[in-house]
Design a protein around this motif. Structure first.
Motif: not given
Length: 381
Positions: A216-244
């Protein structure tokens, strides 16, 4: 699973996602970049922002997965030192949680990651290393404590404590400084394995996000607040998985190896006045592959920001062709295109429609001064 192929990795990932009862989400493609030079960056940034800023009960989909292609290009300021462009495939899995369920998000995502990497792909858990947010300033005047709760969940799935590394903020904290932008703790997944020459390769194979807050950016100040929804995720690199999984370097994997084989078969002995630089063939193959994918997903060689990037890649590829003294560049371009289509078109049918277009682009770009197949003077490049 024995020696894995890219398609087998995709199939294993899809099977696990379906087990979690989430459906596929169609990628937006490469024409929807959040940053001009990074196409389809990470996990569809705009979609994640939308989810984070929507009340959990109002979300129609509580999760999704996709196998998608992305392109990451060098900053325009670095173009004079050699434009390097990378096309890569990602496997992405995303879940939404109520704003009070951060620990559940940690538990599910870490367990999912172990199930996929260790149980499905056969990677050794002792070879996995994890980074996590180690506390610090994330915005001007906003400091957060280290994420010990996330560390605890990595420990619970069996990651060695010495392999769980805190990283001082603002790193390992997703932060796009804009009103209501998603933010939260992140982890990088690293796999350590020996190469054929005896050296140990530390390869980042995935990124995990936990977007639990928004900016949030109010009164020229930055802040962080709880979001209405938590989003969790993972992104893998397919080529890197093949290397591993195969314990090989990227240039030893089938796609890159085939591209390099074609390029090298057309490279003539470069005059002593212009010695070959290590990796020139890799850069050229990468440039042409990126251009083919940009064309397939609708980028045109025009004056748009994306079009200018495509033109720059092609011009740099043409200079690289000259530097490598590739006389039969037309034939090489056709063979490169054919191998890329055969490798990817089953997952990306868009590629079928651009046959021959990369050669047309190369023919329409003015050649570097002083170069032609019959009279080659590298000092004039």
């Amino acid at each position: 699973m024995g020696r894995l192929t890219e398609q087998q990795i995709v199939d294993a990932f899809t099977t696990l996602c379906k087990k979690q009862k989430i459906g596929p989400r169609k990628p937006e493609g490469l024409l929807a970049p959040y940053f001009v030079s990074e196409f389809n960056r990470l996990m569809e940034h705009r979609e994640l922002n939308r989810m984070v800023n929507t009340d959990f009960d109002s979300l129609k989909e509580k999760g999704w997965y996709q196998n998608t292609v992305a392109a990451r290009l060098n900053d325009m300021r670095k173009v004079d030192s050699g434009w390097h462009s990378t096309v890569f495939e990602m496997l992405v899995e995303v879940f939404a949680y109520p704003p009070t369920d951060l620990e559940q998000a940690y538990q599910q995502m870490t367990s999912e990651i172990k199930e996929f990497l260790v149980n499905s792909l056969g990677l050794k858990i002792d070879n996995l290393a994890i980074t996590y947010f180690g506390g610090g300033e994330v915005l001007s005047g906003v400091s957060l404590k280290n994420d010990e709760l996330l560390k605890d969940h990595w420990l619970k799935i069996g990651i060695k404590e010495e392999n769980i590394v805190p990283v001082q903020g603002p790193k390992n904290y997703v932060l796009m400084a804009g009103e209501k932008e998603r933010c939260g703790s992140t982890s990088e997944i690293i796999y350590n394995f020996p190469l054929s020459d005896g050296t140990i390769k530390s390869l980042e194979i995935g990124t995990v996000i936990f977007n639990s807050h928004r900016i949030r950016h109010t009164n020229e100040k930055w802040s962080i607040e709880q979001a209405p929804t938590i989003v969790a995720g993972v992104a893998y690199g397919l080529g890197r998985l093949l290397c591993a999984a195969s314990q090989k370097s990227l240039i030893e994997t089938s796609v890159v190896e085939n591209l390099l084989r074609i390029v090298r078969s057309f490279v003539k002995n470069s005059p002593a006045a212009l010695p070959l630089l290590k990796g020139d063939e890799i850069i050229l193959a990468d440039q042409l592959e990126a251009a083919i994918f940009l064309l397939a997903f609708g980028v045109e060689a025009d004056n748009s920001p994306q079009g200018k990037i495509l033109n720059t890649i092609v011009r740099r590829a043409r200079r690289k062709i000259a530097a490598l003294n590739i006389v039969e560049w037309r034939k090489m371009s056709k063979e490169l295109e054919a191998i890329i289509l055969s490798q990817y078109q089953n997952r990306y049918p868009e590629l079928q429609k651009i046959e021959g277009e990369i050669l047309t682009l190369l023919e329409n770009v003015e050649w570097p001064t002083g170069w032609n197949p019959d009279s080659y003077d590298p000092t004039k490049l």
